[in-house]
Write an enzyme that holds these catalytic residues in place. Structure first.
Site, PDB file in Angstrom:
ATOM      1  N   LYS A  11     -18.793  88.756  48.283  1.00  0.00           N
ATOM      2  CA  LYS A  11     -19.816  89.222  49.224  1.00  0.00           C
ATOM      3  C   LYS A  11     -20.748  90.204  48.519  1.00  0.00           C
ATOM      4  O   LYS A  11     -20.388  91.342  48.242  1.00  0.00           O
ATOM      5  CB  LYS A  11     -19.119  89.909  50.414  1.00  0.00           C
ATOM      6  CG  LYS A  11     -20.093  90.361  51.481  1.00  0.00           C
ATOM      7  CD  LYS A  11     -20.014  91.867  51.630  1.00  0.00           C
ATOM      8  CE  LYS A  11     -21.113  92.431  52.446  1.00  0.00           C
ATOM      9  NZ  LYS A  11     -22.452  92.341  51.876  1.00  0.00           N
ATOM     10  N   GLY A  34     -19.379 100.539  45.357  1.00  0.00           N
ATOM     11  CA  GLY A  34     -20.319 100.960  46.387  1.00  0.00           C
ATOM     12  C   GLY A  34     -20.105 102.424  46.694  1.00  0.00           C
ATOM     13  O   GLY A  34     -19.638 103.189  45.840  1.00  0.00           O
ATOM     14  N   SER A  35     -20.415 102.809  47.925  1.00  0.00           N
ATOM     15  CA  SER A  35     -20.365 104.233  48.264  1.00  0.00           C
ATOM     16  C   SER A  35     -18.926 104.691  48.543  1.00  0.00           C
ATOM     17  O   SER A  35     -18.045 103.872  48.832  1.00  0.00           O
ATOM     18  CB  SER A  35     -21.233 104.489  49.494  1.00  0.00           C
ATOM     19  OG  SER A  35     -20.726 103.742  50.573  1.00  0.00           O
ATOM     20  N   GLY A  74     -15.834 102.680  50.361  1.00  0.00           N
ATOM     21  CA  GLY A  74     -14.631 102.575  49.527  1.00  0.00           C
ATOM     22  C   GLY A  74     -13.385 103.045  50.270  1.00  0.00           C
ATOM     23  O   GLY A  74     -12.319 102.435  50.181  1.00  0.00           O
ATOM     24  N   GLU A 132     -14.854 101.375  42.677  1.00  0.00           N
ATOM     25  CA  GLU A 132     -15.805 102.129  41.850  1.00  0.00           C
ATOM     26  C   GLU A 132     -16.855 102.692  42.787  1.00  0.00           C
ATOM     27  O   GLU A 132     -17.534 101.925  43.482  1.00  0.00           O
ATOM     28  CB  GLU A 132     -16.460 101.222  40.798  1.00  0.00           C
ATOM     29  CG  GLU A 132     -15.523 100.787  39.686  1.00  0.00           C
ATOM     30  CD  GLU A 132     -14.944 101.943  38.876  1.00  0.00           C
ATOM     31  OE1 GLU A 132     -15.533 103.051  38.895  1.00  0.00           O
ATOM     32  OE2 GLU A 132     -13.892 101.747  38.255  1.00  0.00           O
ATOM     33  N   CYS A 137     -24.874 104.564  39.174  1.00  0.00           N
ATOM     34  CA  CYS A 137     -23.722 105.430  39.466  1.00  0.00           C
ATOM     35  C   CYS A 137     -23.465 106.369  38.296  1.00  0.00           C
ATOM     36  O   CYS A 137     -22.887 107.438  38.473  1.00  0.00           O
ATOM     37  CB  CYS A 137     -22.494 104.584  39.752  1.00  0.00           C
ATOM     38  SG  CYS A 137     -22.248 103.337  38.499  1.00  0.00           S
ATOM     39  N   GLN A 165     -33.329 104.161  51.424  1.00  0.00           N
ATOM     40  CA  GLN A 165     -32.993 104.971  50.246  1.00  0.00           C
ATOM     41  C   GLN A 165     -34.129 105.957  49.954  1.00  0.00           C
ATOM     42  O   GLN A 165     -33.889 107.093  49.552  1.00  0.00           O
ATOM     43  CB  GLN A 165     -32.728 104.061  49.035  1.00  0.00           C
ATOM     44  CG  GLN A 165     -32.323 104.804  47.783  1.00  0.00           C
ATOM     45  CD  GLN A 165     -31.028 105.606  47.929  1.00  0.00           C
ATOM     46  OE1 GLN A 165     -30.036 105.091  48.410  1.00  0.00           O
ATOM     47  NE2 GLN A 165     -31.036 106.881  47.527  1.00  0.00           N
ATOM     48  N   GLU A 181     -24.250 112.989  46.027  1.00  0.00           N
ATOM     49  CA  GLU A 181     -24.969 111.939  45.295  1.00  0.00           C
ATOM     50  C   GLU A 181     -26.251 111.599  46.047  1.00  0.00           C
ATOM     51  O   GLU A 181     -26.215 111.292  47.240  1.00  0.00           O
ATOM     52  CB  GLU A 181     -24.092 110.684  45.189  1.00  0.00           C
ATOM     53  CG  GLU A 181     -24.764 109.593  44.383  1.00  0.00           C
ATOM     54  CD  GLU A 181     -23.919 108.330  44.293  1.00  0.00           C
ATOM     55  OE1 GLU A 181     -23.451 107.838  45.324  1.00  0.00           O
ATOM     56  OE2 GLU A 181     -23.742 107.836  43.162  1.00  0.00           O
TER      57      GLU A 181
HETATM   58  P1  NAD Z   1     -22.387 100.592  50.179  1.00  0.00           P
HETATM   59  O1  NAD Z   1     -21.034 101.212  50.234  1.00  0.00           O
HETATM   60  O2  NAD Z   1     -23.321 100.831  51.294  1.00  0.00           O
HETATM   61  O3  NAD Z   1     -22.235  99.006  50.084  1.00  0.00           O
HETATM   62  C1  NAD Z   1     -21.473  98.385  49.086  1.00  0.00           C
HETATM   63  C2  NAD Z   1     -21.015  97.037  49.601  1.00  0.00           C
HETATM   64  O4  NAD Z   1     -20.093  97.226  50.677  1.00  0.00           O
HETATM   65  C3  NAD Z   1     -22.142  96.166  50.136  1.00  0.00           C
HETATM   66  O5  NAD Z   1     -21.927  94.825  49.773  1.00  0.00           O
HETATM   67  C4  NAD Z   1     -21.990  96.357  51.639  1.00  0.00           C
HETATM   68  O6  NAD Z   1     -22.512  95.289  52.389  1.00  0.00           O
HETATM   69  C5  NAD Z   1     -20.485  96.432  51.758  1.00  0.00           C
HETATM   70  N1  NAD Z   1     -20.018  97.015  53.028  1.00  0.00           N
HETATM   71  C6  NAD Z   1     -20.674  97.877  53.852  1.00  0.00           C
HETATM   72  N2  NAD Z   1     -19.910  98.151  54.932  1.00  0.00           N
HETATM   73  C7  NAD Z   1     -18.753  97.474  54.781  1.00  0.00           C
HETATM   74  C8  NAD Z   1     -17.556  97.355  55.559  1.00  0.00           C
HETATM   75  N3  NAD Z   1     -17.402  97.968  56.726  1.00  0.00           N
HETATM   76  N4  NAD Z   1     -16.574  96.576  55.089  1.00  0.00           N
HETATM   77  C9  NAD Z   1     -16.686  95.954  53.907  1.00  0.00           C
HETATM   78  N5  NAD Z   1     -17.799  95.992  53.148  1.00  0.00           N
HETATM   79  C10 NAD Z   1     -18.818  96.759  53.568  1.00  0.00           C
HETATM   80  O7  NAD Z   1     -23.004 100.994  48.783  1.00  0.00           O
HETATM   81  P2  NAD Z   1     -24.477 100.632  48.223  1.00  0.00           P
HETATM   82  O8  NAD Z   1     -25.467 101.480  48.938  1.00  0.00           O
HETATM   83  O9  NAD Z   1     -24.695  99.148  48.195  1.00  0.00           O
HETATM   84  O10 NAD Z   1     -24.362 101.093  46.698  1.00  0.00           O
HETATM   85  C11 NAD Z   1     -24.644 102.376  46.273  1.00  0.00           C
HETATM   86  C12 NAD Z   1     -23.365 103.099  45.925  1.00  0.00           C
HETATM   87  O11 NAD Z   1     -22.646 102.374  44.942  1.00  0.00           O
HETATM   88  C13 NAD Z   1     -23.604 104.460  45.286  1.00  0.00           C
HETATM   89  O12 NAD Z   1     -22.703 105.397  45.846  1.00  0.00           O
HETATM   90  C14 NAD Z   1     -23.259 104.242  43.809  1.00  0.00           C
HETATM   91  O13 NAD Z   1     -22.844 105.387  43.112  1.00  0.00           O
HETATM   92  C15 NAD Z   1     -22.185 103.241  43.913  1.00  0.00           C
HETATM   93  N6  NAD Z   1     -22.000 102.539  42.647  1.00  0.00           N
HETATM   94  C16 NAD Z   1     -20.897 102.834  41.891  1.00  0.00           C
HETATM   95  C17 NAD Z   1     -20.691 102.203  40.675  1.00  0.00           C
HETATM   96  C18 NAD Z   1     -19.476 102.509  39.867  1.00  0.00           C
HETATM   97  O14 NAD Z   1     -19.113 101.691  39.037  1.00  0.00           O
HETATM   98  N7  NAD Z   1     -18.807 103.637  40.068  1.00  0.00           N
HETATM   99  C19 NAD Z   1     -21.619 101.283  40.208  1.00  0.00           C
HETATM  100  C20 NAD Z   1     -22.740 101.009  40.994  1.00  0.00           C
HETATM  101  C21 NAD Z   1     -22.915 101.642  42.221  1.00  0.00           C
END
Ligand code: NAD
Length: 477
Positions: A171, A224-225, A229, A246, A280, A327, A379
């Site tokens: 996804k 993701g965030s 997570g 991550e 990130c 954003q 962040e």
């Molecule tokens: P996000 O958490 O909003 O979304 C990430 C993913 O999770 C998306 O595909 C989203 O649709 C999905 N998601 C959202 N709600 C969900 C739920 N209830 N159940 C399951 N999946 C769900 O994050 P974002 O805004 O897409 O990305 C930005 C974040 O990602 C920042 O915090 C950044 O630091 C982090 N990031 C971390 C790394 C790393 O390797 N540490 C790398 C890239 C980005």
């Protein structure tokens, strides 16, 4: 307009679609992409489950050939896929082509790893017994990715999952389905059996949540965030599921009095502002010792004047737009918070208009920030960084480590003593000396500590830790 559909059990499907909008030019629709339902997601999980027994026993040569073919096609189409990436996410074309090349290299690497699968044979502590230690695939893996690396992150999760014999429900982030669709199409045509790789584009609250609620996913690898997570983690305890998370960062870059000023400025400008600060591993805390502070701020400000913010596809653009309106609002809200908290706006902070309607924001540098301000602790995920003045190396290290996060940590110094001490004492998964905090290799482990990561490392041979489970077998001779 054609709808780019979901791939479920080897069939392209889905009539409900959403527009993929170009952040450099919001009049441009990059494409229409399917938005899956809970039923689609459950069908994809069932298909991956059905495909697992055969794929988990597939030959390593078959896996090698498919991964290699995918890597080769991505490389051959790097300009076209790079342009698609720049259009949907907004990073500059050279950055986007670089990321596409990276995705190809990751497939090449895991094509090789498929041929290097190995175990151990060791003697038992008891006589006449042999012990074998082998790695087996986990089962169905859920892959959930963010928007900021639309091709590299899917590649570094999909390639090892397939290499080690798992099947997948993937996804991608809603904002950037284009590159994900392209690599799934490439892998599908490269010969993956039906159901091994399923793509369900759509909302996190529907597709993602259905994945979290399923008892049939043996593992979820998520980037993701922190907030999302945590949801992945809590749901996974319920289902006794392996997880790899991550998440965010608030990465420090320390600049010491003895640093080479031009090395420090190049590393800091790259860390903080390239890819619009949406990495990130971006550095948003520039921790600078007193003796170089004023010269550093002056040189950074001069550097920022030379960076062009414009359409991602335009030649000469250094910084593309922010990814979307939400954003952009987060970024500008934090700029206001920084001003209210008493940090001094040294550069930028303003929205800019260009020939096309897009989310353009000046790179923004605060000075006189403290490490306790919200702009230093939370962040932002945009082109906003602050300079924190410190007395000496010891204070710099303490401030660098005083954060809830621990992904990447950098230092600019010509002192071997300080570089060595920093490498040993930085509380982060990755440490950079005289280099930007962002920018990593694909064949070595990637990940962090504290709130930035949970579970085993991604990439390189360390990826096997997550994507396999270890079996120990004893045989009486
Ligand atoms: P996000 O958490 O909003 O979304 C990430 C993913 O999770 C998306 O595909 C989203 O649709 C999905 N998601 C959202 N709600 C969900 C739920 N209830 N159940 C399951 N999946 C769900 O994050 P974002 O805004 O897409 O990305 C930005 C974040 O990602 C920042 O915090 C950044 O630091 C982090 N990031 C971390 C790394 C790393 O390797 N540490 C790398 C890239 C980005």
């Amino acid at each position: 307009m054609t709808i780019y559909q979901n791939l479920i059990a080897g069939e392209w499907t889905g009539a409900d679609a959403v527009e993929n909008i170009n952040p450099s030019d919001t009049k441009e629709v990059v494409g229409l992409y399917a938005s899956g339902s809970a039923t689609d997601t459950n069908n994809a999980i069932a298909a991956a489950k059905a495909a697992f027994p055969a794929w988990s026993r597939s030959g390593i040569w078959e896996r090698h050939v498919i991964l290699k073919k995918a890597g080769d096609e991505i490389m051959a189409r790097k300009d076209e896929l790079g342009a698609l990436l720049a259009r949907e996410e907004g990073k500059t074309l050279p950055e986007a082509i670089g990321e596409t090349i990276r995705a190809s290299q990751i497939f090449e690497f895991f094509a090789g790893e498929a041929l290097r699968l190995a175990g151990e044979v060791v003697p038992s502590v008891r006589p006449n017994i042999g012990v074998e230690i082998t790695r087996e695939p986990l089962g169905v893996i859920g892959i959930i990715t963010p928007w900021n690396f639309p091709i590299a992150i899917p590649a570094w999760k999909i390639a090892p999952a397939l290499c080690y014999g798992n099947t997948i429900v993937f996804k991608p982030a809603e904002l950037v389905p284009g590159c994900s669709w392209a690599i799934v199409d490439i892998l599908n045509r490269a010969g993956l059996p039906k159901g091994v790789l399923n793509l369900v584009m759509g909302k996190g609250s529907i597709v993602g949540q259905t994945m979290l609620d399923s008892p049939d996913l043996a593992g979820i690898t998520f980037t993701g965030s922190v907030g999302t997570g945590k949801r992945v983690a809590l749901s996974s305890i319920e289902h006794n599921r392996k997880i790899q998370l991550e998440m965010g960062g608030k990465n420090p870059m320390v600049i010491l009095d003895d640093a080479d000023l031009s090395v420090a400025v190049e590393a800091a400008a790259n860390s903080a502002f390239f890819s619009t600060g949406q990495r990130c591993t971006a550095s948003s805390r520039l921790i600078v010792t007193e003796g170089i502070h004023d010269r550093f701020v002056q040189a950074m400000t001069e550097k920022l004047k030379t960076l062009n913010v414009d359409h991602a596809l335009k030649t000469g653009t250094h910084i593309g737009p922010v990814v979307d309106e939400r954003q952009l609002k987060t970024d500008t809200d934090y700029i206001e918070i920084g001003k209210k908290e008493g940090a001094k706006l040294a550069f930028g902070g303003e929205l800019i208009s260009r020939d096309t309607p897009g989310f353009y924001l000046q790179p923004t540098l605060f000075t006189e920030a403290t490490n306790q301000m919200r702009i230093s602790r939370e962040e932002i995920f945009g082109p906003v960084a602050s300079v924190i003045r410190v007395k000496d190396y010891e204070e710099a290290l303490a401030v660098a480590n005083d954060t809830p996060f621990g992904l990447s940590s950098g230092i600019a110094t010509t002192s071997l003593k300080h570089a060595t001490h920093f490498k040993r004492n930085a509380e982060a998964g990755m440490v950079m000396v005289n280099l930007p905090t962002a920018g990593v290799d694909f064949h070595v482990p990637f990940g962090g500590r504290k709130a930035s990561s949970y579970g085993s490392r991604e990439q390189g041979k360390y990826a096997a830790e997550f994507f396999t489970t270890v079996k120990t077998a004893y045989t009486l001779a």
